[in-house]
Write a protein that holds these residues in place. Structure first.
Motif, PDB file in Angstrom:
ATOM      1  N   ASP A 165     -10.352 -11.064  -9.745  1.00 18.36           N
ATOM      2  CA  ASP A 165      -8.674 -11.360  -9.795  1.00 18.36           C
ATOM      3  C   ASP A 165      -8.318 -12.051 -11.001  1.00 18.36           C
ATOM      4  O   ASP A 165      -7.237 -11.772 -11.599  1.00 18.36           O
ATOM      5  CB  ASP A 165      -8.512 -12.190  -8.534  1.00 18.36           C
ATOM      6  N   ARG A 166      -9.013 -13.360 -11.398  1.00 12.47           N
ATOM      7  CA  ARG A 166      -8.577 -13.812 -12.521  1.00 12.47           C
ATOM      8  C   ARG A 166      -8.594 -13.234 -13.982  1.00 12.47           C
ATOM      9  O   ARG A 166      -7.485 -13.271 -14.539  1.00 12.47           O
ATOM     10  CB  ARG A 166      -9.520 -15.096 -12.604  1.00 12.47           C
ATOM     11  N   LEU A 167      -9.543 -12.191 -14.219  1.00 15.30           N
ATOM     12  CA  LEU A 167      -9.405 -11.580 -15.143  1.00 15.30           C
ATOM     13  C   LEU A 167      -8.277 -10.676 -15.457  1.00 15.30           C
ATOM     14  O   LEU A 167      -8.026 -10.242 -16.306  1.00 15.30           O
ATOM     15  CB  LEU A 167     -11.033 -10.870 -15.433  1.00 15.30           C
ATOM     16  N   ARG A 168      -8.120 -10.071 -14.059  1.00 14.72           N
ATOM     17  CA  ARG A 168      -7.133  -8.913 -14.336  1.00 14.72           C
ATOM     18  C   ARG A 168      -5.742  -9.596 -14.517  1.00 14.72           C
ATOM     19  O   ARG A 168      -4.994  -8.766 -15.152  1.00 14.72           O
ATOM     20  CB  ARG A 168      -7.084  -8.387 -12.706  1.00 14.72           C
ATOM     21  N   GLN A 169      -5.550 -10.864 -14.003  1.00 10.29           N
ATOM     22  CA  GLN A 169      -4.313 -11.365 -14.175  1.00 10.29           C
ATOM     23  C   GLN A 169      -4.098 -11.834 -15.642  1.00 10.29           C
ATOM     24  O   GLN A 169      -3.007 -11.682 -16.386  1.00 10.29           O
ATOM     25  CB  GLN A 169      -4.201 -12.845 -13.433  1.00 10.29           C
ATOM     26  N   ALA A 170      -5.388 -11.994 -16.367  1.00  9.92           N
ATOM     27  CA  ALA A 170      -5.333 -12.395 -17.811  1.00  9.92           C
ATOM     28  C   ALA A 170      -5.189 -11.138 -18.828  1.00  9.92           C
ATOM     29  O   ALA A 170      -4.378 -11.121 -19.840  1.00  9.92           O
ATOM     30  CB  ALA A 170      -6.523 -13.058 -18.105  1.00  9.92           C
ATOM     31  N   SER A 227     -16.535  -3.163  -8.526  1.00 12.05           N
ATOM     32  CA  SER A 227     -15.683  -4.355  -9.027  1.00 12.05           C
ATOM     33  C   SER A 227     -14.301  -3.489  -9.306  1.00 12.05           C
ATOM     34  O   SER A 227     -13.404  -4.217  -9.760  1.00 12.05           O
ATOM     35  CB  SER A 227     -16.327  -4.639 -10.452  1.00 12.05           C
ATOM     36  N   LEU A 228     -14.203  -2.139  -9.165  1.00 12.98           N
ATOM     37  CA  LEU A 228     -12.946  -1.485  -9.329  1.00 12.98           C
ATOM     38  C   LEU A 228     -11.635  -1.976  -8.488  1.00 12.98           C
ATOM     39  O   LEU A 228     -10.634  -2.208  -8.789  1.00 12.98           O
ATOM     40  CB  LEU A 228     -13.020  -0.021  -9.126  1.00 12.98           C
ATOM     41  N   GLU A 229     -12.211  -2.258  -7.121  1.00 19.04           N
ATOM     42  CA  GLU A 229     -11.112  -2.826  -6.257  1.00 19.04           C
ATOM     43  C   GLU A 229     -10.375  -3.994  -6.731  1.00 19.04           C
ATOM     44  O   GLU A 229      -9.222  -4.245  -6.451  1.00 19.04           O
ATOM     45  CB  GLU A 229     -11.896  -2.990  -4.995  1.00 19.04           C
ATOM     46  N   GLY A 230     -11.150  -4.895  -7.338  1.00 19.80           N
ATOM     47  CA  GLY A 230     -10.555  -6.087  -7.909  1.00 19.80           C
ATOM     48  C   GLY A 230      -9.977  -6.049  -9.420  1.00 19.80           C
ATOM     49  O   GLY A 230      -9.111  -6.596  -9.823  1.00 19.80           O
ATOM     50  N   LEU A 231     -10.497  -5.033 -10.012  1.00 25.89           N
ATOM     51  CA  LEU A 231     -10.343  -5.145 -11.719  1.00 25.89           C
ATOM     52  C   LEU A 231      -9.036  -3.956 -11.783  1.00 25.89           C
ATOM     53  O   LEU A 231      -8.404  -4.255 -12.790  1.00 25.89           O
ATOM     54  CB  LEU A 231     -11.505  -4.897 -12.581  1.00 25.89           C
ATOM     55  N   LEU A 232      -9.300  -2.938 -11.305  1.00 24.96           N
ATOM     56  CA  LEU A 232      -8.251  -1.879 -11.349  1.00 24.96           C
ATOM     57  C   LEU A 232      -8.148  -1.173  -9.897  1.00 24.96           C
ATOM     58  O   LEU A 232      -8.514  -0.075  -9.716  1.00 24.96           O
ATOM     59  CB  LEU A 232      -9.309  -0.901 -12.266  1.00 24.96           C
ATOM     60  N   PRO A 233      -7.187  -1.857  -9.270  1.00 27.50           N
ATOM     61  CA  PRO A 233      -6.740  -1.271  -7.998  1.00 27.50           C
ATOM     62  C   PRO A 233      -6.223   0.290  -8.215  1.00 27.50           C
ATOM     63  O   PRO A 233      -5.647   0.502  -9.276  1.00 27.50           O
ATOM     64  CB  PRO A 233      -5.540  -1.989  -7.494  1.00 27.50           C
ATOM     65  N   GLY A 234      -6.126   1.092  -7.056  1.00 30.43           N
ATOM     66  CA  GLY A 234      -6.021   2.635  -7.373  1.00 30.43           C
ATOM     67  C   GLY A 234      -7.084   3.344  -7.899  1.00 30.43           C
ATOM     68  O   GLY A 234      -6.878   4.686  -7.998  1.00 30.43           O
ATOM     69  N   VAL A 235      -8.066   2.843  -8.421  1.00 29.97           N
ATOM     70  CA  VAL A 235      -9.202   3.560  -8.953  1.00 29.97           C
ATOM     71  C   VAL A 235     -10.644   3.426  -8.150  1.00 29.97           C
ATOM     72  O   VAL A 235     -11.008   2.465  -7.721  1.00 29.97           O
ATOM     73  CB  VAL A 235      -9.631   3.298 -10.378  1.00 29.97           C
TER      74      VAL A 235
END
Length: 397
Positions: free
Chosen positions: A109-114, A130-138
């Motif tokens: 979550d923190r990395l996606r926000q950055a 990790s796709l659910e947290g880094l790239l939602p929708g994939v």
């Protein structure tokens, strides 16, 4: 000769040779288990050492990619903590995550926000959970059995069209985003996705297999071209290799001892416990009543006695063995000294008759015929010898 006379005895304790014969199978299994564990650890360690590390020249390292990028004026910097990766996110930077599935949900979550508003490029190598947290929708789909790793571009992405055929076969991806580039399809699903950022200046590239970054495969097909175009679109590449020293993996910033253990050790320990339980069930004493069985053949009395003696010895039932020896001796001695069988097991009837027959005071006969059970196997053998000597003395004319 009196009832106190004893004969030479032999020890019933197992010898060193017998102990070795009994235990060598278990020892061999333990040695094989330890050797196998060491070999597997060495093989896995050598196979994974430097994997996807731009500083490593191993076959599965990525030093060749970094060297080619440097020739084209693109710098490569390795970071091992989340804070370094978040700080490095910028419009002129490509942030590569070599092992995104090792990140915790909080780190994702923190990395996606950055990165979602950084304006740079983010490259995810073979993400799955990790796709659910880094790239939602994939979402990720497993490769089909017997999949082909060498695939055609099958899309209009310029980098893919210029590179041509490349080793991208692996995890496949599904997305509902209509503006995404779906490249290198395998059975209808892409193994490379490019999703432009909402801000319009940055993007995220999802690669289903790391093969195009390996030193040993970089010179095959269009692997080098695709790798250089994906990573060389900005002037800087930040190569994020998650490490155990990163305190951002936990909310409190600290890790316990078990957090530092790799998952393989936990599974190995569980297997050892299961193996120990199976071995315990195999070697444990079977409880329950004895089941009578009609024997198909006649067995000699000596074999029966020997077999029963082995059972007593295995169960360490010295009290039962001593009681059987004394009872049988009293039964045989009673008729010889004129005592009825009904009173053969009464000390007040048997002992005076034996004393009169042997012409002694009979003080040593009571512990011999009615005493406590022996404390060890040697004492049991001595008791048997003394009972035999007593019976021979009584039978002697």
């Amino acid at each position: 000769m009196t009832s106190e006379a004893t004969l030479p005895t032999t020890s019933a304790s197992p010898t060193a040779r017998q102990l070795w014969t009994r235990s060598r199978g278990v020892l061999l299994a333990v040695v094989l288990l330890l050797v196998g564990g060491v070999v597997i650890a060495v093989v896995r360690s050598s196979a994974h050492h430097g994997r996807l590390d731009p500083r490593s020249a191993d076959p599965y390292g990525s030093h060749a990619v970094a060297a080619l990028l440097a020739e084209r004026g693109v710098s490569t910097r390795v970071v091992t903590t989340l804070d370094e990766a978040r700080t490095a996110a910028a419009p002129d930077t490509t942030l590569l995550l070599a092992a995104p599935d090792l990140l915790t949900r909080r780190q994702q979550d923190r990395l996606r926000q950055a990165t979602q508003h950084s304006g740079g490029r983010t490259v995810l190598i073979a993400p799955r959970t990790s796709l659910e947290g880094l790239l939602p929708g994939v979402s990720a789909e497993d490769p089909t059995p017997g999949f082909e790793s060498l695939l055609e571009p099958g899309c209009a992405l310029p980098a893919a069209r210029r590179a041509g055929t490349a080793d991208t076969g692996g995890i496949r991806y599904v997305t509902v985003a209509s503006h995404a580039d779906h490249c290198y399809p395998s059975d209808g699903l892409p193994t490379l996705l490019r999703l432009p950022a909402a801000s319009g200046s940055g993007d995220t590239v999802v690669l289903g297999a790391p093969d195009i970054l390996y030193n040993q495969q970089l010179d095959e097909q269009g692997n080098a071209s695709l790798a250089l175009q994906l990573l060389g679109s900005r002037s800087h590449v930040v190569w994020y290799l998650p490490s155990l020293s990163d305190t951002s993996a936990t909310a409190s910033g600290s890790r316990s001892f078990f957090d530092l253990l790799p998952p393989g050790w936990l599974w190995g320990t569980l297997q050892l416990f299961i193996a120990a339980g199976v071995a315990a069930l195999w070697r444990a004493r079977r409880l329950g009543p004895l089941v009578p069985e009609k024997l198909p053949v006649a067995i000699r009395a000596s074999e029966t006695v020997e077999g029963r003696a082995r059972l007593y010895r295995k169960a360490r039932a010295r009290d039962r063995a001593a009681s059987a020896l004394r009872s049988t001796t009293r039964t045989r001695l009673a008729p010889l000294v004129g005592v009825p069988l009904a009173q053969a097991h009464a000390p007040e009837a048997l002992l005076p008759a034996l004393s009169a027959h042997l012409h002694n005071d009979g003080q040593s006969l009571h512990p011999l015929l009615f005493g406590p059970p022996p404390g060890d196997d040697a004492a049991l053998i001595a008791l048997a010898d003394q009972l035999d000597a007593l019976e021979r003395e009584v039978r002697r004319p």
